[in-house]
Enzyme design. Structure first.
Site, PDB file in Angstrom:
ATOM      1  N   GLY A  31       0.793  -1.055  -0.250  1.00  0.00           N
ATOM      2  CA  GLY A  31       0.039  -0.092   0.110  1.00  0.00           C
ATOM      3  C   GLY A  31       0.762   1.332  -0.002  1.00  0.00           C
ATOM      4  O   GLY A  31       2.090   1.283  -0.175  1.00  0.00           O
ATOM      5  N   LEU A  33       0.434   3.682  -2.314  1.00  0.00           N
ATOM      6  CA  LEU A  33       0.805   3.514  -3.640  1.00  0.00           C
ATOM      7  C   LEU A  33       1.311   4.758  -4.020  1.00  0.00           C
ATOM      8  O   LEU A  33       0.841   5.874  -3.797  1.00  0.00           O
ATOM      9  CB  LEU A  33      -0.648   3.152  -4.260  1.00  0.00           C
ATOM     10  CG  LEU A  33      -1.229   1.801  -4.069  1.00  0.00           C
ATOM     11  CD1 LEU A  33      -2.602   1.363  -5.018  1.00  0.00           C
ATOM     12  CD2 LEU A  33      -0.395   0.731  -3.936  1.00  0.00           C
ATOM     13  N   GLU A  35       3.690   5.855  -8.084  1.00  0.00           N
ATOM     14  CA  GLU A  35       3.924   5.629  -9.515  1.00  0.00           C
ATOM     15  C   GLU A  35       4.228   4.297  -9.777  1.00  0.00           C
ATOM     16  O   GLU A  35       4.028   3.932 -10.893  1.00  0.00           O
ATOM     17  CB  GLU A  35       4.280   6.950 -10.021  1.00  0.00           C
ATOM     18  CG  GLU A  35       4.269   7.028 -11.754  1.00  0.00           C
ATOM     19  CD  GLU A  35       2.714   7.233 -12.053  1.00  0.00           C
ATOM     20  OE1 GLU A  35       1.624   7.764 -11.105  1.00  0.00           O
ATOM     21  OE2 GLU A  35       2.459   6.625 -13.147  1.00  0.00           O
ATOM     22  N   GLY A  36       5.378   3.908  -8.901  1.00  0.00           N
ATOM     23  CA  GLY A  36       5.820   2.421  -9.313  1.00  0.00           C
ATOM     24  C   GLY A  36       4.861   1.475  -9.096  1.00  0.00           C
ATOM     25  O   GLY A  36       4.793   0.708 -10.140  1.00  0.00           O
ATOM     26  N   HIS A  37       3.904   1.591  -7.996  1.00  0.00           N
ATOM     27  CA  HIS A  37       2.923   0.728  -8.132  1.00  0.00           C
ATOM     28  C   HIS A  37       1.963   0.570  -9.006  1.00  0.00           C
ATOM     29  O   HIS A  37       1.486  -0.149  -9.714  1.00  0.00           O
ATOM     30  CB  HIS A  37       2.243   0.646  -6.552  1.00  0.00           C
ATOM     31  CG  HIS A  37       2.963   0.569  -5.423  1.00  0.00           C
ATOM     32  ND1 HIS A  37       2.980   1.497  -4.564  1.00  0.00           N
ATOM     33  CD2 HIS A  37       3.616  -0.414  -5.032  1.00  0.00           C
ATOM     34  CE1 HIS A  37       3.729   1.307  -3.537  1.00  0.00           C
ATOM     35  NE2 HIS A  37       4.307   0.041  -3.673  1.00  0.00           N
ATOM     36  N   ASP A 150      13.067  -3.702  -6.138  1.00  0.00           N
ATOM     37  CA  ASP A 150      13.438  -4.534  -4.769  1.00  0.00           C
ATOM     38  C   ASP A 150      14.041  -5.961  -5.590  1.00  0.00           C
ATOM     39  O   ASP A 150      13.299  -6.981  -5.776  1.00  0.00           O
ATOM     40  CB  ASP A 150      12.306  -5.110  -4.141  1.00  0.00           C
ATOM     41  CG  ASP A 150      11.755  -3.713  -3.512  1.00  0.00           C
ATOM     42  OD1 ASP A 150      12.414  -3.345  -2.536  1.00  0.00           O
ATOM     43  OD2 ASP A 150      10.579  -3.282  -4.034  1.00  0.00           O
ATOM     44  N   VAL A 176      10.610   2.585 -11.287  1.00  0.00           N
ATOM     45  CA  VAL A 176      10.244   3.915 -11.729  1.00  0.00           C
ATOM     46  C   VAL A 176      10.963   5.143 -10.760  1.00  0.00           C
ATOM     47  O   VAL A 176      10.880   4.779  -9.291  1.00  0.00           O
ATOM     48  CB  VAL A 176       8.662   4.061 -11.425  1.00  0.00           C
ATOM     49  CG1 VAL A 176       8.026   5.490 -11.809  1.00  0.00           C
ATOM     50  CG2 VAL A 176       7.943   2.912 -12.397  1.00  0.00           C
ATOM     51  N   MET A 184      11.409   5.469  -6.646  1.00  0.00           N
ATOM     52  CA  MET A 184      10.209   5.915  -5.764  1.00  0.00           C
ATOM     53  C   MET A 184       9.968   4.676  -4.757  1.00  0.00           C
ATOM     54  O   MET A 184      10.313   3.493  -5.136  1.00  0.00           O
ATOM     55  CB  MET A 184       8.876   5.817  -6.462  1.00  0.00           C
ATOM     56  CG  MET A 184       8.892   7.087  -7.623  1.00  0.00           C
ATOM     57  SD  MET A 184       7.234   7.259  -8.327  1.00  0.00           S
ATOM     58  CE  MET A 184       7.396   8.525  -9.227  1.00  0.00           C
ATOM     59  N   ARG A 187       8.672   4.327   1.706  1.00  0.00           N
ATOM     60  CA  ARG A 187       9.525   4.918   2.812  1.00  0.00           C
ATOM     61  C   ARG A 187      10.103   6.466   2.404  1.00  0.00           C
ATOM     62  O   ARG A 187      10.463   6.812   3.334  1.00  0.00           O
ATOM     63  CB  ARG A 187      10.583   3.935   2.897  1.00  0.00           C
ATOM     64  CG  ARG A 187       9.860   2.458   3.922  1.00  0.00           C
ATOM     65  CD  ARG A 187      11.019   1.575   4.170  1.00  0.00           C
ATOM     66  NE  ARG A 187      10.564   0.622   4.981  1.00  0.00           N
ATOM     67  CZ  ARG A 187      10.389  -0.592   4.671  1.00  0.00           C
ATOM     68  NH1 ARG A 187      10.551  -1.090   3.284  1.00  0.00           N
ATOM     69  NH2 ARG A 187       9.835  -1.621   5.567  1.00  0.00           N
TER      70      ARG A 187
HETATM   71  P1  AMP Z   1       5.758  -2.477  -1.832  1.00  0.00           P
HETATM   72  O1  AMP Z   1       4.494  -1.866  -1.561  1.00  0.00           O
HETATM   73  O2  AMP Z   1       6.962  -1.595  -1.388  1.00  0.00           O
HETATM   74  O3  AMP Z   1       6.102  -3.786  -1.106  1.00  0.00           O
HETATM   75  O4  AMP Z   1       6.130  -2.790  -3.272  1.00  0.00           O
HETATM   76  C1  AMP Z   1       5.112  -3.733  -4.128  1.00  0.00           C
HETATM   77  C2  AMP Z   1       5.719  -3.934  -5.420  1.00  0.00           C
HETATM   78  O5  AMP Z   1       5.840  -2.679  -5.969  1.00  0.00           O
HETATM   79  C3  AMP Z   1       6.946  -4.667  -5.546  1.00  0.00           C
HETATM   80  O6  AMP Z   1       7.147  -5.585  -6.425  1.00  0.00           O
HETATM   81  C4  AMP Z   1       7.787  -3.453  -5.649  1.00  0.00           C
HETATM   82  O7  AMP Z   1       9.052  -4.044  -6.176  1.00  0.00           O
HETATM   83  C5  AMP Z   1       7.198  -2.528  -6.352  1.00  0.00           C
HETATM   84  N1  AMP Z   1       7.894  -1.279  -6.521  1.00  0.00           N
HETATM   85  C6  AMP Z   1       8.005  -0.502  -5.430  1.00  0.00           C
HETATM   86  N2  AMP Z   1       8.685   0.777  -5.792  1.00  0.00           N
HETATM   87  C7  AMP Z   1       8.926   0.632  -7.019  1.00  0.00           C
HETATM   88  C8  AMP Z   1       9.353   1.578  -7.968  1.00  0.00           C
HETATM   89  N3  AMP Z   1       9.741   2.584  -7.684  1.00  0.00           N
HETATM   90  N4  AMP Z   1       9.402   0.979  -9.351  1.00  0.00           N
HETATM   91  C9  AMP Z   1       9.100  -0.197  -9.758  1.00  0.00           C
HETATM   92  N5  AMP Z   1       8.415  -0.871  -8.751  1.00  0.00           N
HETATM   93  C10 AMP Z   1       8.095  -0.661  -7.548  1.00  0.00           C
END
Ligand code: AMP
Length: 283
Positions: A31, A33, A35-37, A150, A176, A184, A187
């Site tokens: 969550g 969220l 732009e990466g998500h 990640d 992203v 992005m 955190r």
């Molecule tokens: P998280 O909510 O941080 O656990 O991330 C959920 C998914 O989004 C994971 O597959 C992350 O690798 C991906 N994610 C997080 N930040 C980015 C980003 N900046 N660019 C691309 N994917 C991302």
């Protein structure tokens, strides 16, 4: 967009969709969220009939004293963004249902999880693979989308899927970034304006490393030294690790000959930030 909280409802819904011949694309997240998500969700939208997003801050992947309690949360904002990105189903399981009293089963990918982030966060990947396998069993996707931000997580999940013969495709998506290069991350919300500026040392040091490798530098140690210099210059930045490794085994390289994953984790104030770059060398 449909919102599902109940595990059995999610599983039944997916079973029904699969029977109907629908291709299910899945984006698991914690969550808050950004732009990466949303990029993962849009990619899933393009490639599948049904897009499922999960939002679950997974206690099993946080160590004692880590940021589980204060991890940023904004369910309402997330649902609006997810809907806008074309999500069909938002799956929001509860901790007490995912890990009821007496829960005792964990999945561990050996080897890969002992490197990089695994060294400073013991048990972290065991929590990640456990929850991801549970989510896969509930959502039953044909394709699941993960970010290269990640990188180790992506490699570990691919290994779990291969070792356990899971019938789905794992799709890695490029990192992203903000316009100034910062990867992005939810955190990033922890950063003060000054720390936000300091955090640019991660992407800057990776750009420098790539430039050196393209200029002919083959020594991982020289690259590590140069990256460390850039980061140590930054007030408030503390290196957790800098690694130059093989992109699949994550093992340390002796020489940079064809390709190298340069991965780093750096503490900037209260945030532990990750970034990486895959560099391919044309000999
Ligand atoms: P998280 O909510 O941080 O656990 O991330 C959920 C998914 O989004 C994971 O597959 C992350 O690798 C991906 N994610 C997080 N930040 C980015 C980003 N900046 N660019 C691309 N994917 C991302």
């Amino acid at each position: 967009m449909e919102i599902i909280k109940d595990l059995r409802v999610m599983q039944a819904r997916s079973g029904f969709l699969r029977q109907e011949g629908k291709a299910i694309g899945f984006v698991p997240t914690m969550g808050y969220l950004h732009e990466g998500h949303l990029t993962l969700l849009r990619r899933a939208r393009e490639e599948n009939d049904i897009v499922v997003l999960s939002i679950f801050v997974n206690p099993a992947q946080f160590g004692a004293g880590e940021d589980y309690e204060k991890y940023p949360r904004d369910t309402e904002g997330d649902l609006a963004k997810a809907s806008e990105a074309g999500t069909d189903i938002a799956f929001l399981p509860e901790v007490a249902e995912m890990y009821p009293a007496g829960y005792a089963t964990y999945v561990n990918v050996e080897g890969l999880t002992e490197k990089l982030c695994g060294r400073s966060r013991p048990g972290h990947f065991r929590g990640v693979t456990t929850v991801v396998l549970k989510l896969f069993n509930l959502v039953q996707p044909h394709r699941a989308y993960f970010g290269e931000k990640d990188y180790q997580q992506l490699v570990v999940i691919k290994k779990m899927v291969s070792d356990l013969n899971l019938d789905l495709q794992i799709i890695g998506c490029p990192t992203v970034r903000e316009s100034d290069g910062l990867a992005m991350s939810s955190r990033n919300a922890y950063l003060s304006p000054q720390e936000r500026l300091s955090a640019l040392c991660l992407s800057r040091s990776l750009a420098k490393a790539e430039e050196l490798i393209r200029g002919g530098e083959k020594s991982p140690q020289s690259i590590i030294n140069e990256i460390s210099k850039v980061i140590e210059k930054e007030p408030g930045a503390k290196i957790d690790y800098v690694a130059v490794c093989h992109p699949e085994t994550l093992g340390d390289l002796e020489s940079i000959d064809s390709q190298a994953l340069i991965a780093l984790a750096v503490k900037i104030g209260p945030a532990r930030l990750l970034d990486n770059r895959l560099v391919k060398v044309n000999n």
